[in-house]
Enzyme design. Structure first.
Site, short mmCIF file in Angstrom:
data_model
loop_
_atom_site.label_atom_id
_atom_site.label_comp_id
_atom_site.label_asym_id
_atom_site.label_seq_id
_atom_site.Cartn_x
_atom_site.Cartn_y
_atom_site.Cartn_z
N HIS A 3 0.79 -1.24 0.00
CA HIS A 3 0.00 0.00 0.00
C HIS A 3 0.82 1.29 0.00
CE1 HIS A 3 -3.23 -2.58 2.27
NE2 HIS A 3 -3.23 -2.83 0.99
C1 LIG Z 1 0.14 -7.48 -4.62
C2 LIG Z 1 -0.80 -6.38 -4.20
C3 LIG Z 1 -1.85 -6.66 -3.33
C4 LIG Z 1 -2.72 -5.65 -2.92
N1 LIG Z 1 -3.84 -5.97 -2.23
C5 LIG Z 1 -4.81 -5.04 -2.05
C6 LIG Z 1 -6.07 -5.38 -1.53
O1 LIG Z 1 -6.38 -6.54 -1.29
N2 LIG Z 1 -6.98 -4.39 -1.34
C7 LIG Z 1 -6.70 -3.10 -1.61
O2 LIG Z 1 -7.55 -2.24 -1.39
N3 LIG Z 1 -5.51 -2.75 -2.12
C8 LIG Z 1 -4.57 -3.70 -2.37
N4 LIG Z 1 -3.40 -3.34 -2.97
C9 LIG Z 1 -3.14 -1.92 -3.22
C10 LIG Z 1 -3.95 -1.38 -4.39
O3 LIG Z 1 -4.05 -2.34 -5.42
C11 LIG Z 1 -3.28 -0.11 -4.88
O4 LIG Z 1 -3.29 0.85 -3.82
C12 LIG Z 1 -3.97 0.51 -6.08
O5 LIG Z 1 -4.18 -0.43 -7.09
C13 LIG Z 1 -3.13 1.65 -6.61
O6 LIG Z 1 -3.75 2.22 -7.73
P1 LIG Z 1 -2.98 3.27 -8.63
O7 LIG Z 1 -3.93 3.71 -9.65
O8 LIG Z 1 -2.35 4.28 -7.74
O9 LIG Z 1 -1.74 2.46 -9.26
P2 LIG Z 1 -1.75 1.12 -10.12
O10 LIG Z 1 -3.03 0.40 -10.02
O11 LIG Z 1 -0.51 0.41 -9.76
O12 LIG Z 1 -1.65 1.63 -11.62
C14 LIG Z 1 -0.54 2.20 -12.22
C15 LIG Z 1 -0.57 1.83 -13.69
O13 LIG Z 1 0.32 2.67 -14.40
C16 LIG Z 1 1.08 1.88 -15.28
N5 LIG Z 1 2.35 2.57 -15.48
C17 LIG Z 1 3.28 2.83 -14.54
N6 LIG Z 1 4.32 3.49 -15.09
C18 LIG Z 1 4.03 3.66 -16.39
C19 LIG Z 1 4.72 4.27 -17.46
N7 LIG Z 1 5.90 4.84 -17.29
N8 LIG Z 1 4.13 4.27 -18.68
C20 LIG Z 1 2.91 3.69 -18.86
N9 LIG Z 1 2.22 3.10 -17.88
C21 LIG Z 1 2.77 3.08 -16.65
C22 LIG Z 1 1.23 0.57 -14.56
O14 LIG Z 1 1.61 -0.46 -15.43
C23 LIG Z 1 -0.13 0.40 -13.94
O15 LIG Z 1 -1.03 -0.23 -14.80
C24 LIG Z 1 -2.50 -4.33 -3.37
C25 LIG Z 1 -1.45 -4.05 -4.25
C26 LIG Z 1 -0.61 -5.06 -4.68
C27 LIG Z 1 0.49 -4.72 -5.64
#
Ligand SMILES: Cc1cc2nc3c(=O)[nH]c(=O)nc-3n(C[C@H](O)[C@H](O)[C@H](O)COP(=O)(O)OP(=O)(O)OC[C@H]3O[C@@H](n4cnc5c(N)ncnc54)[C@H](O)[C@@H]3O)c2cc1C
Ligand SMILES: *[C@@H]1O[C@H](CO)[C@@H](O)[C@H](O)[C@H]1NC(C)=O
Ligand SMILES: *[C@@H]1O[C@H](CO)[C@@H](O)[C@H](O)[C@H]1NC(C)=O
Ligand SMILES: *[C@@H]1O[C@H](CO)[C@@H](O)[C@H](O)[C@H]1NC(C)=O
Ligand SMILES: *[C@@H]1O[C@H](CO)[C@@H](O)[C@H](O)[C@H]1NC(C)=O
Ligand SMILES: *[C@@H]1O[C@H](CO)[C@@H](O)[C@H](O)[C@H]1NC(C)=O
Ligand SMILES: *[C@@H]1O[C@H](CO)[C@@H](O)[C@H](O)[C@H]1NC(C)=O
Ligand SMILES: *[C@@H]1O[C@H](CO)[C@@H](O)[C@H](O)[C@H]1NC(C)=O
Ligand SMILES: *[C@@H]1O[C@H](CO)[C@@H](O)[C@H](O)[C@H]1NC(C)=O
Length: 619
Positions: free
Chosen positions: A546
């Site tokens: 997280h």
């Molecule tokens: C293994 C794991 C288990 C988890 N379990 C839970 C859970 O059970 N419940 C919960 O609430 N949360 C959980 N989380 C946390 C939650 O999933 C994250 O807080 C949330 O998904 C973050 O969303 P985001 O949009 O910030 O980033 P992300 O969902 O990580 O999205 C970022 C996206 O940007 C893309 N990206 C990054 N850099 C680039 C670039 N330079 N060019 C193009 N694309 C790029 C990535 O490929 C990705 O698709 C977990 C996370 C992980 C990794």
């Protein structure tokens, strides 16, 4: 040394049931086995070479990818939801750029979330060596999985849907972020959601949204845990309702027996929208900025060995997540001046990018042996069960029950520890790989034991994201800095003591639950002593995945990167919408809060530009 292959235990013994003759079913089994075998042989990358190597003959020039109203970088939790909401406005052309590829039938199975760690749907980062944590891991480095696929981390995550506490959001507002109090954000939580649980707290839950939330089937340990907690005085409740403290089955983001990721919920059903352009395998390397006007014009990216430039007429929105958004910003000259000059980047705007990182540390050392045997079956039997909505593969990360508690003040309505029951516990070879454990002899038994992971909800220790170089080829440095503050260790230890009380309950006694260490460590200390548990906690650390706060919102550019409206301080036409903007970590898993942030940002953006469409006013 016991170093079992990832799928060996699942595949053997091969059983020949009547189902085996069914071709559809057999093809499904083959698909899963083939994917699991590939996981076994997968080597995590050490940098982004596979993404950004440019074919030299074709790589010199940028190709024009065209002009869009909005460019969203990253199709993760925030990016998928935002792209959906912005393309509700037919006049807006939206480009959604994603470094990874598409989801598939394998990633749709909740129980395969753990193996996805060992595929190219994970960026594959490890943390920097930790001083007071992760000591049982190779080189004291904990893993840092991040989704690299449409859906982002919501595709590879544990699917636990938990929003956090009223107090969390009221604190965001008090920190200088008007509009983010619980009362303000509750409608956005509800808007996203389509809740199916049998015991919802109605005023708090949504039913018309695109994101399905439900329980999955119980295991024989579900009722044991619920009853044990009830004996200790905790009430069964909907922890996303009025009262978070209590105990419950896990609420998952699932639809039927498949995952409900950002990709599956917000993108796939909307691919026919003409104004939505989802471009995959596109690795964004930097922002295109008019340096004099400090105005963002677009982005550069690499796809299939070729360099492209895309222009944004209104805004570029970074949704690349709490680790990668800081990397893009810093490479583009937006970040802490001193750190940028060290890597040879000229500072355009001096902002605390990458600092103030908060993450939930987990303690993975509570393993309870029982006198039951569960799921000691072939992959065929497990998949048959799965297709009939039965555990274990309907639950991501084998999560079963959850309990939010406050170990300092029993009467508080705000938790500081989250207990997660995992049934079955991570199979040993999986645990070794997906936690980066040293090659040690595991003592836990995946068929008779249960795990309770403890999560430190309000860490005092802060981590950081910094860069090795200005080359997007290099992975960023992720320093969790867990337990740098002694108080964090003490709180976690109290969580251990509170959890051990379960062993004294009638419920846990009925299965003869006994503590058995997961590996033989800390034997120099008396088992059960203060020193013993502190040692265990420092060794058996995991991230709860997280990380937040690396581009946090606030009312001053001294200690914040974005304004409460999520625009980046000091530059025009640039916004961050992802977990990085969270100013103080929530008392829960973070995905629901990220969706809420994206919903609110979408409304903010519509309010800002859409009226201008109606009035014809140029912005
Ligand atoms: C293994 C794991 C288990 C988890 N379990 C839970 C859970 O059970 N419940 C919960 O609430 N949360 C959980 N989380 C946390 C939650 O999933 C994250 O807080 C949330 O998904 C973050 O969303 P985001 O949009 O910030 O980033 P992300 O969902 O990580 O999205 C970022 C996206 O940007 C893309 N990206 C990054 N850099 C680039 C670039 N330079 N060019 C193009 N694309 C790029 C990535 O490929 C990705 O698709 C977990 C996370 C992980 C990794
Ligand atoms: C074959 O298996 C599939 C998937 O399990 C199932 O939907 C289908 O009904 C089965 N067909 C027969 C003839 O058993
Ligand atoms: C997305 O935009 C690019 C560049 O303009 C174009 O080549 C591609 O066909 C578009 N894709 C879709 C699905 O519209
Ligand atoms: C994994 O499964 C998907 C289908 O869901 C398939 O397309 C892919 O080829 C499989 N991968 C391997 C390595 O077998
Ligand atoms: C920013 O927020 C803090 C905390 O609420 C407050 O004390 C301070 O006055 C605010 N500063 C500005 C410039 O609004
Ligand atoms: C929700 O879960 C329950 C119990 O597992 C199940 O019976 C029900 O069909 C599910 N609802 C939906 C819409 O998936
Ligand atoms: C699991 O099954 C195998 C093979 O049937 C058996 O050898 C093993 O003892 C079983 N494990 C447990 C914990 O029952
Ligand atoms: C497990 O142990 C408890 C307590 O000793 C006992 O009452 C119970 O019958 C046992 N159950 C099984 C399945 O062996
Ligand atoms: C309970 O478990 C312990 C440790 O695993 C074992 O020594 C003991 O014999 C068990 N007792 C019963 C009644 O099964």
């Amino acid at each position: 040394m016991i170093y079992l292959q990832l799928c060996a235990l699942l595949v053997l013994p091969w059983s020949f049931s009547a189902e085996t003759n069914n071709e559809t079913f057999q093809a499904f089994v083959d698909m899963v086995v083939s994917n699991l075998t590939a996981c076994d042989n997968y080597k995590l990358p050490v940098n982004n070479e596979n993404l950004c190597s440019v074919r030299s003959s074709k790589g010199e020039e940028f190709r024009d990818f065209g002009s869009f109203d909005f460019i969203i970088v990253g199709a993760g939790s925030a990016g998928t939801l935002l792209a959906n909401r912005l393309t509700e406005i037919k006049e807006w052309k939206v480009l959604l750029l994603e470094a990874g590829g598409k989801e598939n039938d394998f990633s749709d199975i909740p129980g395969m979330a753990l193996p996805l760690y060992l595929t190219d749907m994970n960026w594959g980062y490890l943390s920097t060596p930790q001083e007071r944590a992760c000591k049982a891991m190779k080189e004291s480095k904990c893993v840092c999985p991040r989704g690299k696929v449409v859906g982002g981390s919501s595709t590879i995550n544990a699917k636990m849907y938990s929003r956090g506490n009223k107090d969390d959001f009221d604190a965001w507002e008090k920190l200088g972020n008007p509009g983010w109090s619980y009362q303000d954000v509750l409608p956005y939580f509800k808007k996203t959601e389509n809740c199916h649980i049998y015991n919802p707290d109605p005023p708090y839950r949504g039913s018309g949204g695109l994101l399905d939330v439900n329980y999955t089937a119980p295991t024989v340990f579900t009722s044991i845990f619920l009853k044990g907690k009830e004996e200790l005085g905790y009430q069964l409740n909907d922890y996303n309702g009025k009262q978070q403290i209590g105990v419950s089955q896990v609420q998952f983001t699932i639809k039927g027996n498949k995952i409900a990721s950002g990709g599956r919920a917000f993108i796939d059903p909307f691919m026919n929208r003409k104004n939505l352009n989802v471009t995959i395998n596109a690795f964004v390397t930097r922002l295109i900025i008019d340096k004099e006007k400090k105005r963002v014009l677009g982005v550069e990216f690499v796809q299939d060995g070729r360099k492209y430039a895309a222009k944004a007429k209104k805004e570029v929105i970074l949704s690349a997540g709490a680790i990668n958004t800081p990397q893009i910003l810093m490479i583009s000259g937006i970040g802490p001046q001193e750190a940028l000059s060290k890597i040879g980047v000229e500072t355009l705007v001096d902002l605390p990018v990458g600092l103030n990182m908060e993450d939930h540390a987990a303690f993975t050392g509570l393993n309870f042996r029982t006198n039951h045997t569960l799921f000691n079956d072939s992959i065929e039997v497990l998949l048959e069960r799965y297709l009939n909505d039965q555990r274990p593969l309907t639950a991501a990360f084998n999560a079963d029950c959850v309990s939010f508690i406050n170990v300092n003040d029993r009467k508080s309505s705000v938790p500081n520890i989250e207990q997660v029951l995992m049934v079955p516990p991570f199979e040993n070879s999986q645990a070794i790989k997906v936690l980066n454990l040293k090659d040690v002899k595991p003592l836990s038994n995946p068929y008779t034991d249960m795990h309770v992971w403890l999560i430190l909800l309000h860490p005092k220790s802060k981590g950081s994201v910094t860069l090795k170089s200005k080359d997007p080829l290099d992975f960023p440095n992720v320093d969790y800095n867990y337990y740098a503050e002694e108080e964090d260790l003490r709180t976690m230890h109290k969580g251990v003591e509170e959890t051990l009380k379960l062993l004294e309950t009638k419920a846990f006694k009925s299965i003869n639950a006994t503590y058995i260490p997961v590996i033989e460590i800390c034997t120099e200390h008396k088992e059960g002593s203060h020193e013993f548990w502190h040692c265990m906690i420092e060794h058996l650390t995991s991230t709860m995945y997280h990380p937040v706060g690396t581009t946090r919102m606030g009312n001053s550019s001294k200690d914040a990167v974005v304004t409460p409206k999520l625009t980046v301080y000091g530059v025009e036409r640039l916004r961050v919408v992802d977990a990085g903007v969270i100013p103080r970590i929530v008392s829960a898993n973070t995905n629901a809060a990220v969706y809420m942030i994206a919903e609110k940002a979408a409304d903010e953006i519509k309010g800002l530009y859409h009226r201008s469409i109606a009035t014809g006013k140029q912005l």
